[in-house]
Design a protein around this motif. Structure first.
Motif, PDB file in Angstrom:
ATOM      1  N   UNK A  70     -41.851 -20.902  29.755  1.00 25.86           N
ATOM      2  CA  UNK A  70     -42.530 -19.820  29.041  1.00 25.86           C
ATOM      3  C   UNK A  70     -44.038 -19.812  29.261  1.00 25.86           C
ATOM      4  N   UNK A  71     -44.590 -20.893  29.778  1.00 32.40           N
ATOM      5  CA  UNK A  71     -46.030 -20.953  29.976  1.00 32.40           C
ATOM      6  C   UNK A  71     -46.427 -22.300  30.554  1.00 32.40           C
ATOM      7  N   UNK A  72     -47.736 -22.551  30.549  1.00 32.02           N
ATOM      8  CA  UNK A  72     -48.275 -23.795  31.121  1.00 32.02           C
ATOM      9  C   UNK A  72     -48.553 -24.787  29.988  1.00 32.02           C
ATOM     10  N   UNK A  73     -47.927 -25.926  30.039  1.00 34.37           N
ATOM     11  CA  UNK A  73     -48.157 -26.958  29.033  1.00 34.37           C
ATOM     12  C   UNK A  73     -49.500 -27.606  29.343  1.00 34.37           C
ATOM     13  N   UNK A  74     -50.419 -27.556  28.375  1.00 39.91           N
ATOM     14  CA  UNK A  74     -51.752 -28.112  28.613  1.00 39.91           C
ATOM     15  C   UNK A  74     -51.996 -29.391  27.829  1.00 39.91           C
ATOM     16  N   UNK A  75     -51.050 -29.787  27.025  1.00 42.54           N
ATOM     17  CA  UNK A  75     -51.239 -31.032  26.301  1.00 42.54           C
ATOM     18  C   UNK A  75     -50.190 -31.235  25.236  1.00 42.54           C
ATOM     19  N   UNK A  85     -50.694 -19.204  28.048  1.00 42.87           N
ATOM     20  CA  UNK A  85     -50.207 -18.081  28.838  1.00 42.87           C
ATOM     21  C   UNK A  85     -48.798 -17.647  28.500  1.00 42.87           C
ATOM     22  N   UNK A  86     -48.438 -17.723  27.223  1.00 47.67           N
ATOM     23  CA  UNK A  86     -47.092 -17.317  26.802  1.00 47.67           C
ATOM     24  C   UNK A  86     -47.076 -15.799  26.564  1.00 47.67           C
ATOM     25  N   UNK A  87     -46.121 -15.121  27.168  1.00 44.70           N
ATOM     26  CA  UNK A  87     -45.983 -13.685  26.933  1.00 44.70           C
ATOM     27  C   UNK A  87     -45.557 -13.460  25.484  1.00 44.70           C
TER      28      UNK A  87
END
Length: 110
Positions: A70-75, A85-87
Motif C-alpha cells: 500500500x505504500x513505502x514503509x519508512x520506519x 504515500x498511501x492512496x
C-alpha cells in the motif's frame, strides 16, 4: 432429495456450514470495523497520505511486508509502522486486518 437437504441432515455438512458462516461473519466484522480505525485527521483531498499504523504488539517482518503493498514503509517503533504515500482509496484496506488498532497521521518528530 436435494443436495441442500442432504447437507443439512449430515453432521459434517452442518459443521462445514457453521465454519463457513463464522468465516463470513468475521470478514463482515473486519469490513465494518475498518472505517472506525481511521483517524478523522486523514480526511482531505490529496491523493496520497502518510500514515502511522498502530498495532497492539511489536511489528515483525510479516507486518511490514503486508503493508508494503500500500505504500513505502519508512520506519517502525515499538507498536507502530510508518507508511508513506498511501492512496486514500487504500486506507480501509490498511485498517482492515484485525491486528490493526488505529490508523492516523504520522507524528512528525515523535
Amino acid at each position: 432429495m436435494s443436495i441442500a437437504s442432504d447437507v443439512l441432515r449430515s453432521s459434517k455438512g452442518r459443521v462445514v456450514l457453521g465454519v463457513v458462516a463464522a468465516w463470513a461473519l468475521f470478514q463482515l466484522w473486519l469490513t465494518m470495523a475498518a472505517p472506525g480505525k481511521i483517524a478523522a485527521e486523514l480526511k482531505g483531498t490529496s491523493e496520497k497520505v502518510n500514515v502511522q499504523i498502530e498495532l497492539p504488539f511489536t511489528p515483525e517482518r510479516f507486518h511490514v511486508l503486508a503493508f508494503q503493498q500500500y505504500g513505502r514503509v519508512s520506519g517502525t517503533d515499538e507498536h507502530s509502522i510508518e507508511l508513506r504515500g498511501v492512496k486514500r482509496t487504500d486506507l480501509r484496506a490498511v485498517a482492515r486486518p484485525y491486528w490493526v488498532t488505529a490508523v492516523g497521521p504520522i507524528k512528525e518528530g515523535g
